[in-house]
Design a protein around this motif. Sequence first.
Motif, PDB file in Angstrom:
ATOM      1  N   TYR A 259       0.843  -1.199   0.000  1.00 20.25           N
ATOM      2  CA  TYR A 259       0.000   0.000   0.000  1.00 20.25           C
ATOM      3  C   TYR A 259       0.881   1.253   0.000  1.00 20.25           C
ATOM      4  O   TYR A 259       0.631   2.202  -0.755  1.00 20.25           O
ATOM      5  CB  TYR A 259      -0.919   0.023   1.221  1.00 20.25           C
ATOM      6  CG  TYR A 259      -1.626   1.357   1.373  1.00 20.25           C
ATOM      7  CD1 TYR A 259      -2.740   1.649   0.596  1.00 20.25           C
ATOM      8  CD2 TYR A 259      -1.142   2.333   2.240  1.00 20.25           C
ATOM      9  CE1 TYR A 259      -3.368   2.885   0.682  1.00 20.25           C
ATOM     10  CE2 TYR A 259      -1.761   3.569   2.337  1.00 20.25           C
ATOM     11  CZ  TYR A 259      -2.869   3.842   1.555  1.00 20.25           C
ATOM     12  OH  TYR A 259      -3.473   5.064   1.638  1.00 20.25           O
ATOM     13  N   ASP A 266      -5.799  -3.690  -2.697  1.00 22.05           N
ATOM     14  CA  ASP A 266      -7.141  -4.246  -2.506  1.00 22.05           C
ATOM     15  C   ASP A 266      -7.369  -5.402  -3.481  1.00 22.05           C
ATOM     16  O   ASP A 266      -7.848  -6.479  -3.087  1.00 22.05           O
ATOM     17  CB  ASP A 266      -8.206  -3.179  -2.719  1.00 22.05           C
ATOM     18  CG  ASP A 266      -8.344  -2.247  -1.531  1.00 22.05           C
ATOM     19  OD1 ASP A 266      -8.995  -1.210  -1.697  1.00 22.05           O
ATOM     20  OD2 ASP A 266      -7.798  -2.545  -0.446  1.00 22.05           O
ATOM     21  N   ASP A 284     -10.171  -5.132   6.631  1.00 21.25           N
ATOM     22  CA  ASP A 284     -10.343  -3.955   7.478  1.00 21.25           C
ATOM     23  C   ASP A 284     -10.091  -4.293   8.952  1.00 21.25           C
ATOM     24  O   ASP A 284      -9.455  -3.516   9.680  1.00 21.25           O
ATOM     25  CB  ASP A 284     -11.758  -3.397   7.318  1.00 21.25           C
ATOM     26  CG  ASP A 284     -12.053  -2.976   5.896  1.00 21.25           C
ATOM     27  OD1 ASP A 284     -11.315  -2.143   5.362  1.00 21.25           O
ATOM     28  OD2 ASP A 284     -13.011  -3.500   5.320  1.00 21.25           O
ATOM     29  N   TRP A 333      -4.326   3.122   4.852  1.00 21.64           N
ATOM     30  CA  TRP A 333      -5.011   2.186   3.950  1.00 21.64           C
ATOM     31  C   TRP A 333      -6.442   1.949   4.437  1.00 21.64           C
ATOM     32  O   TRP A 333      -7.396   2.026   3.657  1.00 21.64           O
ATOM     33  CB  TRP A 333      -4.206   0.892   3.899  1.00 21.64           C
ATOM     34  CG  TRP A 333      -4.720  -0.155   2.949  1.00 21.64           C
ATOM     35  CD1 TRP A 333      -5.749  -0.041   2.055  1.00 21.64           C
ATOM     36  CD2 TRP A 333      -4.212  -1.482   2.811  1.00 21.64           C
ATOM     37  NE1 TRP A 333      -5.913  -1.228   1.361  1.00 21.64           N
ATOM     38  CE2 TRP A 333      -4.988  -2.126   1.803  1.00 21.64           C
ATOM     39  CE3 TRP A 333      -3.183  -2.183   3.423  1.00 21.64           C
ATOM     40  CZ2 TRP A 333      -4.747  -3.453   1.424  1.00 21.64           C
ATOM     41  CZ3 TRP A 333      -2.949  -3.497   3.040  1.00 21.64           C
ATOM     42  CH2 TRP A 333      -3.725  -4.113   2.054  1.00 21.64           C
ATOM     43  N   ARG A 337     -10.155   2.806   2.647  1.00 22.10           N
ATOM     44  CA  ARG A 337     -11.161   1.759   2.448  1.00 22.10           C
ATOM     45  C   ARG A 337     -12.484   2.094   3.128  1.00 22.10           C
ATOM     46  O   ARG A 337     -13.554   1.776   2.644  1.00 22.10           O
ATOM     47  CB  ARG A 337     -10.625   0.414   2.975  1.00 22.10           C
ATOM     48  CG  ARG A 337      -9.549  -0.205   2.116  1.00 22.10           C
ATOM     49  CD  ARG A 337      -9.060  -1.543   2.698  1.00 22.10           C
ATOM     50  NE  ARG A 337     -10.154  -2.456   2.984  1.00 22.10           N
ATOM     51  CZ  ARG A 337     -10.740  -3.235   2.086  1.00 22.10           C
ATOM     52  NH1 ARG A 337     -10.345  -3.207   0.815  1.00 22.10           N
ATOM     53  NH2 ARG A 337     -11.732  -4.046   2.436  1.00 22.10           N
TER      54      ARG A 337
END
Length: 341
Positions: A259, A266, A284, A333, A337
Amino acid sequence: MVGVPALPPPPVPYHATAVRPDWSALPGGLRAAVADRLGAPVVSARTATAGFTGGFAALLTGADGGRVFVKAADLTHQRHLADWYAREAAVLARLPAGLPVPRPRWALTASGWYALALDAVDGRTPRLPWDRTELDAVLTGYAELAAALADPPAELVALDLPRLADLARDDILWWGEVAAGHEPAPPMPAAAHGRLPELVALESRLPGYAAAGRGLVHGDLRVDNVLLDAGGRAWFCDWNWICHGPAWFDLAGLLITGYADGLPVDAIFAGHPAAAGAPPDALDVTLAALAGYYLTSAAAGPPPAPPVPRPAPAVSPHLGAHQRFSGEQALRWLAVRQGWS
């Protein structure tokens, strides 16, 4: 998310974080015992420069050309490292055949030190920013590992390995401690300010998710625990934290640096075999938990110095910088998201 602009790299490259004693600094009795077991005088010792512990680690070459990778720790001042190395030897000897992991050769105790010899892997730590070919090699290798450990052999399970669900409750989940006032809030990226309730809710799901299944995971899959050999194959090292848990946990931890390099992480996560069957919010949940673990650990600083001198620092002085970098990137990150930024 199809990728983000690359973020600043960690302040110290992962192939240059270690602070370890050199071969010449080890007790003479230990060096003699190792050379005797090697079967020839040691003519070259290349100290490992990756990692965050202060144990001895080097690729040793004998006068006859024989090579081994040796880890060693002082049984008085570094007993925890010696115990880790012995545990790792037991794990490596029982991992399924054919996997890209170094196997144990022998172990010995001399001059108050424990030494473990492993197969020599002539490789290097992947460098950041990630070269996509190198990352793909690591992802391919991890898919092989994950498949082999989804149904681990009985002799490996018999080691009574810990469960990620229990480790999470005891060592990883920190946002709940911060929310309860038991720990100070660590510095966080602006996008995560005011999001403590969401972070607590996300990380709290990890133990339940991690309890499913009987598979094993590396438990500490980072750039500095991987070597790439001359043929481009990835080898996976440092099996001190192997535990029962889902393979997607390892995958998420590894991709934090991806990332930071602006890669489409992703899509990489979703398309990897290790993520097959993962809960929809598994990524997550893992990012929230790891961000809290890394950031609170970095804010707490290194452990206090021991009352007696050690042969080497207990941990690398660069550990805090690594933890801050990893925690910040995991949280950035996650923020993208979750739509927080």
